[in-house]
Motif scaffolding. Structure first.
Motif, mmCIF file in Angstrom:
data_model
loop_
_atom_site.group_PDB
_atom_site.id
_atom_site.type_symbol
_atom_site.label_atom_id
_atom_site.label_comp_id
_atom_site.label_asym_id
_atom_site.label_seq_id
_atom_site.Cartn_x
_atom_site.Cartn_y
_atom_site.Cartn_z
ATOM 1 N N GLU A 129 68.964 37.429 3.684
ATOM 2 C CA GLU A 129 68.353 37.085 4.966
ATOM 3 C C GLU A 129 67.048 37.854 5.060
ATOM 4 O O GLU A 129 67.043 39.074 4.959
ATOM 5 C CB GLU A 129 69.271 37.520 6.114
ATOM 6 N N SER A 186 56.314 30.843 8.393
ATOM 7 C CA SER A 186 57.511 30.019 8.226
ATOM 8 C C SER A 186 58.505 30.783 7.352
ATOM 9 O O SER A 186 58.139 31.734 6.667
ATOM 10 C CB SER A 186 57.164 28.700 7.561
ATOM 11 N N ILE A 187 59.744 30.318 7.365
ATOM 12 C CA ILE A 187 60.791 31.005 6.613
ATOM 13 C C ILE A 187 60.390 31.223 5.175
ATOM 14 O O ILE A 187 60.471 32.323 4.646
ATOM 15 C CB ILE A 187 62.098 30.164 6.658
ATOM 16 N N GLU A 220 65.643 25.426 9.873
ATOM 17 C CA GLU A 220 65.632 26.093 8.564
ATOM 18 C C GLU A 220 65.974 27.571 8.696
ATOM 19 O O GLU A 220 66.333 28.218 7.729
ATOM 20 C CB GLU A 220 64.260 25.942 7.913
ATOM 21 N N ASP A 221 65.868 28.118 9.921
ATOM 22 C CA ASP A 221 66.043 29.554 10.118
ATOM 23 C C ASP A 221 67.380 29.828 10.803
ATOM 24 O O ASP A 221 67.450 29.955 12.012
ATOM 25 C CB ASP A 221 64.882 30.100 10.961
#
Ligand SMILES: Nc1ncnc2c1ncn2[C@@H]1O[C@H](COP(=O)(O)OP(=O)(O)OP(=O)(O)O)[C@@H](O)[C@H]1O
Ligand SMILES: Nc1ncnc2c1ncn2[C@@H]1O[C@H](COP(=O)(O)OP(=O)(O)OP(=O)(O)O)[C@@H](O)[C@H]1O
Ligand SMILES: [Mg+2]
Ligand SMILES: [Mg+2]
Lengths: 306, 503, 393, 393
Positions: B92, B147-148, B342-343
Motif C-alpha cells: 500500500e 494518481s495511484i 483504483e485507490d
C-alpha cells in the motif's frame, strides 16, 4: 496636575465621555452589576457613555485602554482583580482621567473616588449572624464561591468568626461557585453525608436557592436554616415573608455601581470637575447590612434582575 | 558474486507471526542470497507482506530468528532495518499527501545545511531518482495531486534512494503499465549489477519468471516450495500457478460471447480541466470495453467525471439512451452506474469497519427491516467470502486486517453487491492472485452475459486484451482510438498509448 | 484453516480491554472512594442508594448531551456549543411559558404603563414611556390568549418544552449547515455557537435569570422521580429513582440502537472512519452530518428544558457552563476515538457515570476547593491511561 | 506529457484563496469597523496608531500561544491546557521572584512568629504556631540568600523568568509524555491539564493573586515599548511600539523558519498528515510529538511571564482564561487545517490580528454587553466562511 486643568477647560466644549468597565456576568451578582450600571447610565443622557464587560483582567485592561483611546474624561471601574488593574488605572490618571473605583480597590491610591463594599465585613457579619442564630453550637456546612480574592476574603473572615465558637462544628466546605445548580449539587452531597446539619453558610443567594431546593427535596426543611448573601430580590422576599429556612440575608448591593456612575456623572458633566471634586470624599465605604424580616422591605427591588 | 551467493545474506529460521484472528506466518524458514533477485509468490493472505514487514522492522515475529549476514537481528522499528541496509516498497503506498514528491522521497533523511533543509539539493537528488523510474512529474509536486500509479513510482524512487543492500518490493507493478514496468525492470537489472539483493513480490507470474533467479512459494503462512537458479527457467507459468494455488489452472481468460445491442452508456465530449479532453464513446449492453493507456492518461479522471466525483468542464452522460444529470456519486449510483475506484485505501474501503459493513455499504437498504438485520448481512458477505476466496476469519473482521489482495476482493464484492447496470472497474484485480483473478474474470463475464455493461480500466494490458470486446486507448487525456478485440494487439495498443505512429 | 482463527478470535485481548476498560475504571473509582471515605472519615455514605441516585440525577443532563456528542465525535466532528445552547433553549422555554401563563397580567401591566404615560403627557411632563414588558412579548401574550395556547399552567409547560426543542433543534441544524455547506471546521462553527447562543440567552434575560412562573408543575418533573416502595430518605420522603435519569437511559438505549443497527448509524461510522470513501460509496455525507448536528441540538434542547425544570430557573450567564467539556470527556473516557470512526453509547454512559462519581468523590473526601481541579484532571487522565496501557500496542 | 499537469497546478486557485483569504478577511474587518465608527459615532479613533498599538500589545500574548498551537494542530493534536498553564507559570514566576526579593523580610517575619510562639508556650498558653510564610518558602528564601541569587530586584526578575519557563516547559513535556508514551488522546490529556494547572496556581495563591514585589522593574517590560520619536499620545506620554509585540513577532518569525525549513518542521507536517507514513520513514514520531508539546509549554511560559509583567500580577483564578480557545480560533482562522497536516505561521499571525480587531471593534462600536458574544461568534464563523466559499470544492 497640569494635565487635569487642561481637560477641565476642554470639557464643556463637547459632550462629556465616561467609560464604565465592569466584570462580565458569570453569576447573578455580576449580572446585577451590569443591570444597575445600565440603569444609572440612562439617567444621564447628557453624558456620552461607553460600557465594557471583561471576563478576565487582561480583557479589562484592554477595555480601559480602548476607552482612553476614545478620549474619555472619566472612568468608572469595578475591577475584576485589584493588582492587575492598578498599572492601567495609573496610566489613565497620568492622562488626567477622572477615576471612580467601585468595590475592589487598587493597590495604589490612583482613584479620585473609591467606593467600596467591604467583603471582610460581609463574611464577618453574616457569620456572626449565623453563629448567634445557632446559639453558638451545632454543625455547619460552608458553600464557598468562585475561587478568587473576593471569595477568599469573605470565607477567611467568616472562618475567623466561627473559630470563636468552639461548639460550632464545621462539617465541610465546598465551592458552589455562587451558582444555583452547583449549590443544589453540593448541598445534596452534604445532605447525603451528614445526618444532622444546623445551618448552611451559603455566602451567596444563588447558591442559597440551590441549597434550599436540595434541602426541600430531602424533606429536612425543619432541620436547618441557610444564610446567603448579596440581597437577591427573591431571597429578600423570603426574608420578608418570614421563611423559616431563610431567617436573614446580608446586602452586598450590586447597586453600588449605580452610585459610582452617578458620582462620576455629577462630577464631570458640567465641566466643573476641579471644583466639585473638592467637596467629594476620596473614600466611601458602603456598609454591608443585615437584612431581617423587620427591615427587609427597604431592600426589596422587584424590578431589578437581581 | 558467485562466492557471495554461497553464504546467505539473510537467513530466516522458524519465524512465526500470529495476529488476533489470523495466523500470518507459521514456522517460516528460508535463506536469501546476496546479489540475486528472489521472487516471492503465493495466494492472497499467504503471508508474504507480513514476512517482509518483519524484515523491514514494521512487525515483530512471535518466535523464530532472523540472521542478517551472520548476525542475528531483531528490528524494533523501521529505523533499525534501514540502518542495517534493508529498504522496502510497501504494497500500500504510504506517502504524505501534504508534502512534495521530493520531501516524501527523502522524508527522514533530508539534506540539511546549518540545520536547515537544503531544498536545492533535495530537488536535484529527487529529480535524478524520478528520471530513473521515468516519472512524468517533477519533484516539487504535492503528492496529494498524484494518481495511484504515480504514487507507486514515488515509492519506488524512495526505496532506491536508500541504496540498500536488500531491497524488498511488494507488488510494485500492480498499478503500473507495461511501459513503467519495463523501466522498473531495467532499474532492477542495474541494481542487481551493483550487487543489491532484491526480494520481488508479485502476482504477475510472467514477470516473476522473467525477472527472478530464485522463486519462493508461500501458502497458508508456510514456505512450500523454493525454485533455484536451475529450476526457474524450466518452470512454466501454469506450473508456478499450480504450486501457488495447489491445483492446476486453466487459461484464465474465459471465451467472450458476442456483445448485446443497445447503448447502456453513452459519453459525449467529456472534458475535465487539466486531465481529460473531449472524450466520447458508447458502451453496449453485455459489452466489456477496456481502457488502456499510460499513467496519467486520464482514465481515472474520466471515470470519476462520469461518476460525478469530478467537476466536468463539458460533456453529457446518457444511460439507456436517456441523458442523466450526474452531479455526485449518488446520482450515478441511482442511474445504475457503479465505480470500483483504483485507490482501495483512500477512496475504496473503510479499513476500520468490518468486511460485512463494507460489502453492504451501498446496498444497506436491502438489509433494513427497519433495523439492520446483521445475520442476513453476514450471510450475504459469507457468500462473497467463499465465491471470491477472501481469506477472512469471518464477516465481522475489520477490513484493515486483511491482506492487500483480500481487501481488493472485498472492494469488488462491495460493487457487485450493488448490482449495477453499468460497472466501471479501475484496476479491479490489483494485487489479486491468479486463482482469484480467474474467479473474478469469470464473474465479470457472467454478469456481462446477463446484460451488464462494463468499463474495464486496467494497467494490465493482457487483462484488457483478454476480456474486452473493444479496447479504447487513451493518451494525455485524449481518447486516441477504439480498436475491436480482433485487431487489438499489444504492440498496436502500446503504440497508440505512447503516441508513436503505427508502423 | 478457519478453525484456529475462530479460536484465536476469542483471545483478542486488546479488544476485550478496550470494551471493558471504562467499566473497570468506574469500578476501581467507586471502590477507592468508598474505601477512602471509610478510612479517612470513618463513615460510609457514599454507597448509599440516596447518594447514587443523587449522582445519577445530577449527571443525567450531561449524559443526554454526551449521547449526542458521541454521534458527533464518531462522525469525525465536535460540538463546543452545547453548553450555551442548553442554557439558551431552556431559558427561551421558560420565557415562552411565562409569557403564556402570565399573558393577562403582562398585558395589563403594559396597559397601565401606557395609561400613566398618557396622563404624564397630558400633565405636560414628558418622561419616557417605559414598558415593564417588551412590546414583542406583549404581542406574543395576545397571541397565546387568542390561540388559547397555554394560558393554563399545563399548556404553558407543554409550550415551554416545545419552544426549547424547536430552538435547540434549529440551532443544531444551523451548526450542521455551516459545517457541511459552508465547509467550516466544526470546531470553529461551534466555538462561534458557544459565544453566540449564550449571548442570545443573556440578551433576552438582560444578563439575569429566567425564572419559571409555574414552580410546582414545571419543577415537579426534573426534581421528581419514581418512588421505590418501602424506601425512605427521611420520614415521609420516599427514595425516588430520578425522572431525568429515566429519560437519559431511554435516550441512551434508543441511541445505541440508532448507532448500531440503522443505516444512519452505519453511515455516521463510515463518514468518521473515511469520509472520501463514504463519498465514493454514494453516501449523502452532508445530509448525514447535518442530521448529526441537528440531533445534537435536539438532545441539548431536552437537556436544557430538564435542567430548567430541575432548578425551575435558568441563569443566562452560568447554566450549562463547561457542559461541552464534560460531555466530550465522558465520550472519550467511554472509549470513543477522538478522531472518529468508532465508538459506542454504552461506553459513553459509563464515562458519564465516572465523571459523576469523581464529582461526588471530591465532596465526600472533602478535597480542598483549590485542589479539586487538580484531582479531577488527574483522575480523568489516569482513567483513560489505564485503559490504553491495558491494551498492548 | 506533464505540461498540462504542471499547468493545472500553477492555476491552483483554491490554494491561492486559501493563502490570501485570512488577509482579505482582516482588511475587510478593519475597513468595516473604521467606516461604521465614522457613520455611527462620528468619530475615528479606531485607526489611531495608539489603538493599533494597543491591539498589538493586548493580543501579543495570545499570539505567542497561538504560534505554539499552530505546531500542535499541524501535528494533528490540540492543547487545551495553555490558558491555565500560562497562569500557573506566570504565577510561580512571580512567587519565586517575591521569595527572592523579600527573602530577608520573609525570614524575619517567620522568626518573629516563632519567637512569639515560644513566648506563648513559656507563658503556658499553647496557641498553635502560625507562620506568615510557609516553611518551604522560608527555606527557599534562605537558599536565595546563600546562593546570592536575586535578593536584588534585577536578579529576582531573571529568577522569575527562569522559573516560569522551567515550569511551563516541564508541564508541556509532561503533556507530551502522556500523549505519546501513554497514548491518551491530546484532548483528554490537555483537558486534564486545563483543570490541573490552574488548580495548582490557585492552591499556591490560596485562590487569590500573585502580586509582584517589584513593580517598576518587573512591570516595565510588559507595559513598555520602543518610543516612536516625535509621537505623543498625551503630553509627556510618548507613543510606544509595544515590547510584547516585538517578542511575538520575533517568535513568529523564528517559528515560521522552524516550520518551513527545518527537519523538525517537515516532520510535524508529515506526522499530522499521515502518521503511519512517518513511522515507515523511520521518523521518531514520539520524539517529534513530545517536542511539539514541550515547545507549546515553553511558549506558554513566555506568554505567562509577559502577561505577569504586563499586569505586575497574576490572578490564579482568572488570568489566561479561554486563551486556549482564542489561540485555536486564531490558528484555524489563519487557514491551518484542524485535522492537521498543513498550515502556516503567517496565517496564524493574521488570525491573531483578526481576533484583536474584533475585540477592539466591539468596544469602539459600543456593541451592547450581552450581544458581544453573538457578534464575536458570528464574525469568527463568517471570517472562515468567506475563505472557504472563496475556494470551489
Ligand atoms: N494487522 C493485522 N491484523 C490481523 N491480521 C492480519 C494483519 N495483517 C495481516 N493479517 C493477516 O495475516 C495473513 C497474511 O497477510 P499478508 O498481508 O502477509 O498476506 P499477503 O501474502 O501479503 O497477501 P496479498 O498477496 O493479498 O498481499 C492474512 O490472513 C491477514 O488477514
Ligand atoms: N487532483 C488533481 N489535481 C491535479 N492533477 C491531478 C489530480 N488528480 C490526478 N491528476 C493528474 O491527472 C492525470 C491523470 O491521472 P489518472 O490517475 O487518471 O491517470 P490514469 O490513466 O488513471 O493512470 P493510472 O494508471 O495511474 O490510473 C495524472 O497525471 C494525475 O497526476
Ligand atoms: Mg501483501
Ligand atoms: Mg488510474
Amino acid at each position: 496636575w497640569p494635565a487635569r486643568q487642561v481637560v477641565a477647560q476642554a470639557a464643556p466644549a463637547r459632550k462629556v465621555k465616561i467609560g464604565v468597565s465592569i466584570p462580565a456576568a458569570d453569576h447573578g451578582w455580576t449580572a446585577g452589576i451590569a443591570w444597575w450600571a445600565k440603569r444609572a447610565m440612562v439617567l444621564h443622557p447628557e453624558v456620552d457613555w461607553s460600557l465594557a464587560t471583561a471576563q478576565n483582567p487582561e480583557k479589562q485592561i484592554a477595555d480601559i485602554e480602548d476607552m482612553m483611546v476614545k478620549g474619555v474624561d472619566g472612568l468608572v471601574i469595578l475591577a475584576t482583580e485589584s493588582a492587575p488593574l492598578t498599572p492601567v488605572a495609573k496610566k489613565a490618571r497620568e492622562r488626567g482621567i477622572h477615576i471612580v473605583n467601585v468595590d475592589r480597590g487598587f493597590l495604589e491610591p490612583v482613584a479620585d473616588v473609591f467606593l467600596e463594599g467591604d467583603n471582610k465585613a460581609f463574611g464577618r457579619k453574616s457569620a456572626e449572624f449565623v453563629a448567634k442564630r445557632m446559639g453558638g453550637k451545632g454543625s455547619l456546612v460552608i458553600l464557598s464561591g468562585i475561587p478568587c480574592t473576593v471569595d477568599t476574603d469573605r470565607v477567611t473572615a467568616a472562618l475567623e468568626v466561627f473559630k470563636r465558637y468552639p461548639d460550632i462544628n464545621i462539617l465541610g466546605q465546598q465551592p458552589a461557585f455562587w451558582n444555583r445548580e452547583k449549590g443544589l449539587t453540593v448541598m445534596q452531597n452534604f445532605l447525603a453525608q451528614h445526618k444532622n446539619i444546623t445551618a448552611v453558610w451559603a455566602q451567596d443567594d444563588d447558591s442559597l436557592l440551590g441549597a434550599k431546593q436540595a434541602i426541600k427535596e430531602s424533606g429536612r426543611e425543619k432541620e436547618m436554616f441557610i444564610v446567603g448573601g448579596a440581597g437577591m430580590k427573591d431571597v429578600v422576599k423570603m426574608v420578608m415573608d418570614k421563611d423559616p429556612m431563610v431567617p436573614g440575608d446580608i446586602t452586598y448591593p450590586p447597586s453600588m455601581i449605580a452610585t459610582g456612575v452617578h458620582l462620576s456623572a455629577s462630577i464631570l458633566k458640567d465641566g466643573k470637575r476641579a471644583q466639585v471634586q473638592k467637596f467629594m470624599p476620596k473614600h466611601l465605604m458602603i456598609d454591608v447590612e443585615l437584612i431581617t424580616p423587620e427591615n427587609a422591605a427597604d431592600y426589596y427591588f422587584p424590578e431589578s434582575v437581581y | 558474486m558467485e562466492q557471495s551467493a554461497q553464504i546467505p545474506l539473510l537467513q530466516i529460521d522458524g519465524l512465526s507471526k500470529r495476529f488476533p484472528g489470523a495466523i500470518a506466518l507459521a514456522d517460516v524458514s528460508l535463506s536469501i542470497h546476496a546479489g540475486q533477485v528472489h521472487g516471492l509468490v503465493g495466494e492472497n493472505g499467504a503471508g508474504k507482506s507480513t514476512l517482509m514487514k518483519v524484515l523491514a522492522g514494521i512487525e515483530r515475529g512471535d518466535s523464530g530468528r532472523v540472521v542478517l549476514s551472520g548476525k542475528p537481528v531483531a528490528f524494533e522499528n523501521p529505523a533499525d532495518a534501514q540502518a542495517s541496509g534493508i529498504a522496502m516498497i510497501h504494497q500500500e503506498t504510504n506517502l504524505v499527501d501534504d508534502l512534495t514528491v521530493a520531501e516524501n522521497i527523502f522524508l527522514g533523511r533530508e539534506p540539511t545545511r546549518w540545520g536547515f533543509v537544503n531544498r536545492r539539493r533535495l530537488h536535484e537528488a529527487a529529480r535524478g531518482l524520478l528520471k530513473q523510474v521515468d516519472a512524468g512529474f517533477g519533484p516539487a509536486v504535492k503528492v496529494r495531486t498524484l494518481s495511484i500509479a504515480e504514487r507507486q513510482l514515488v515509492e519506488i524512487a524512495k526505496a532506491i534512494s536508500f541504496d540498500a543492500r536488500l531491497l524488498i518490493m511488494d507488488e510494485p507493478t500492480a498499478v503500473l503499465t507495461s511501459h513503467e514496468t519495463q523501466a522498473l525492470f531495467e532499474l532492477i537489472g542495474r541494481l542487481k549489477d551493483r550487487g543489491v539483493t532484491i526480494i520481488y513480490i508479485s502476482h504477475l507470474l510472467p514477470e516473476v519468471l522473467r525477472l527472478c533467479d530464485k522463486i519462493i512459494v508461500m501458502r497458508d503462512g508456510r514456505v512450500t516450495t523454493t525454485l533455484d537458479e536451475k529450476q526457474v527457467p524450466a518452470t512454466t507459468e501454469q506450473e508456478l500457478a499450480g504450486l501457488m494455488v495447489g491445483r492446476p489452472l486453466a487459461d484464465h481468460f474465459p471465451t467472450r460471447s458476442a456483445a448485446g445491442q443497445g447503448h447502456a452508456l453513452e459519453v459525449r465530449d467529456l472534458s475535465v480541466a487539466g486531465c481529460v479532453y473531449n472524450v466520447s464513446f458508447v458502451v453496449r449492453r453485455g459489452e466489456i470495453i477496456g481502457f488502456a493507456g499510460l499513467i496519467g492518461a486520464g482514465r481515472t479522471e474520466m471515470a470519476e467525471a462520469i461518476m460525478g466525483l469530478r467537476q466536468r468542464s463539458s460533456g453529457v452522460v446518457m444511460v439507456d439512451g436517456k441523458g442523466v444529470d450526474i452531479r455526485s456519486a449518488r446520482d450515478a449510483v441511482r442511474a445504475g452506474i457503479g465505480y470500483l475506484s483504483e485507490d482501495r485505501k483512500g477512496t475504496g474501503l473503510h479499513l476500520a469497519m468490518s468486511v460485512a459493513a463494507n460489502v453492504t455499504m451501498l446496498s444497506l437498504a436491502r438489509y433494513c427491516r427497519p433495523l439492520i438485520h446483521q445475520a442476513d448481512e453476514d450471510n450475504a458477505t459469507r457468500g462473497y467470502i467463499d465465491r471470491l476466496r477472501i481469506r477472512a476469519s469471518g464477516p465481522r473482521r475489520a477490513v484493515g486486517t486483511l491482506s492487500g489482495g483480500n481487501q481488493q476482493k472485498v472492494l469488488l464484492a462491495k460493487w457487485l453487491e450493488m448490482n449495477p447496470k453499468i460497472l466501471i472497474v479501475d484496476e479491479p484485480t490489483r494485487g489479486v492472485d491468479i486463482g482469484a483473478k480467474e474467479e473474478i474474470y469469470a464473474l465479470l463475464r457472467r454478469l456481462v452475459d446477463e446484460g451488464m455493461a462494463c468499463m474495464l480500466i486496467s494497467s494490465e494490458l493482457n487483462e484488457v486484451l483478454g476480456l474486452s470486446h473493444r479496447v479504447a486507448v487513451m493518451r494525455q487525456g485524449r481518447l486516441e482510438i477504439i480498436l475491436n478485440a480482433a485487431d487489438a494487439t499489444e504492440q498496436k495498443v502500446m503504440h497508440y498509448a505512447a503516441g508513436v505512429a503505427v508502423a | 484453516m478457519n478453525v484456529p482463527i475462530e479460536n484465536s478470535r476469542r483471545w483478542d485481548w486488546p479488544a476485550v480491554v478496550e470494551r471493558l476498560g471504562p467499566m473497570l475504571a468506574l469500578i476501581v473509582l467507586v471502590a477507592v472512594t468508598a474505601v477512602l471515605e471509610r478510612l479517612l472519615k470513618h463513615e460510609s455514605h457514599f454507597l448509599k442508594a440516596e447518594n447514587i441516585f443523587n449522582i445519577l440525577r445530577q449527571y443525567s443532563f450531561v449524559g443526554i448531551v454526551a449521547v449526542g456528542m458521541t454521534f458527533v465525535i464518531i462522525s469525525g466532528g465536535i460540538d463546543l456549543s452545547v453548553g450555551s445552547l442548553l442554557a439558551c433553549a431552556g431559558g427561551i422555554g421558560i420565557w415562552m411559558m411565562n409569557t403564556a401563563i402570565l399573558a393577562t397580567k403582562l398585558i395589563n401591566d403594559n396597559a397601565l404603563a401606557r395609561k400613566e404615560y398618557a396622563e404624564n403627557v397630558a400633565a405636560g411632563l414628558n418622561l419616557p414611556l417605559e414598558l415593564p414588558w417588551s412590546a414583542f412579548r406583549e404581542s406574543l401574550a395576545h397571541w397565546s390568549i387568542t390561540l388559547h395556547l397555554g394560558t393554563s399552567e399545563p399548556a404553558g409547560v407543554v409550550l415551554a418544552v416545545l419552544a426549547a426543542l424547536v430552538v435547540a433543534t434549529f440551532a443544531g441544524w444551523l451548526n450542521g449547515l455551516l459545517i457541511t455547506r459552508g465547509r467550516v471546521a466544526p470546531f470553529i462553527v461551534t466555538l462561534g455557537g458557544l459565544a453566540a447562543f449564550r449571548s442570545i440567552a443573556m440578551a433576552i434575560a438582560d444578563g439575569g435569570e429566567f425564572r419559571s412562573a409555574s414552580h410546582d408543575l414545571f419543577g415537579s418533573f426534573g426534581a421528581g422521580g419514581i418512588s421505590i416502595p418501602g424506601q425512605y430518605v427521611a420520614e415521609g420522603v420516599p427514595l425516588q429513582f430520578p425522572n431525568p435519569t429515566i429519560v437519559f437511559l431511554v435516550i441512551a438505549l434508543a441511541a445505541a440502537v440508532l448507532l448500531r443497527s440503522t443505516r444512519y448509524g452505519r453511515y455516521v461510522c463510515a463518514i468518521g472512519s473515511n469520509e472520501r470513501a463514504a463519498v465514493y460509496s454514494a453516501i449523502n455525507v452532508n445530509r448525514i452530518k447535518s442530521l448529526t448536528y441537528t440531533l445534537m441540538g435536539f438532545l441539548a434542547g431536552i437537556a436544557g428544558i430538564m435542567v430548567a425544570s430541575r432548578t425551575t430557573a435558568v441563569t443566562s450567564s452560568a447554566t450549562g457552563n463547561l457542559y461541552e467539556l464534560d460531555a466530550i470527556a465522558a465520550v472519550v473516557i467511554g472509549g470513543t476515538r477522538m478522531q472518529g470512526g468508532s465508538g459506542g453509547i454504552a461506553g459513553t454512559v459509563i464515562g458519564v457515570l465516572i465523571l459523576g462519581v469523581i464529582g461526588s468523590m471530591l465532596n465526600f473526601l472533602d478535597v480542598s476547593t483549590y485542589l479539586q481541579g487538580l484531582v479531577k484532571g488527574v483522575i480523568i487522565v489516569v482513567a483513560v491511561l489505564l485503559q490504553r496501557l491495558g491494551q498492548k500496542r
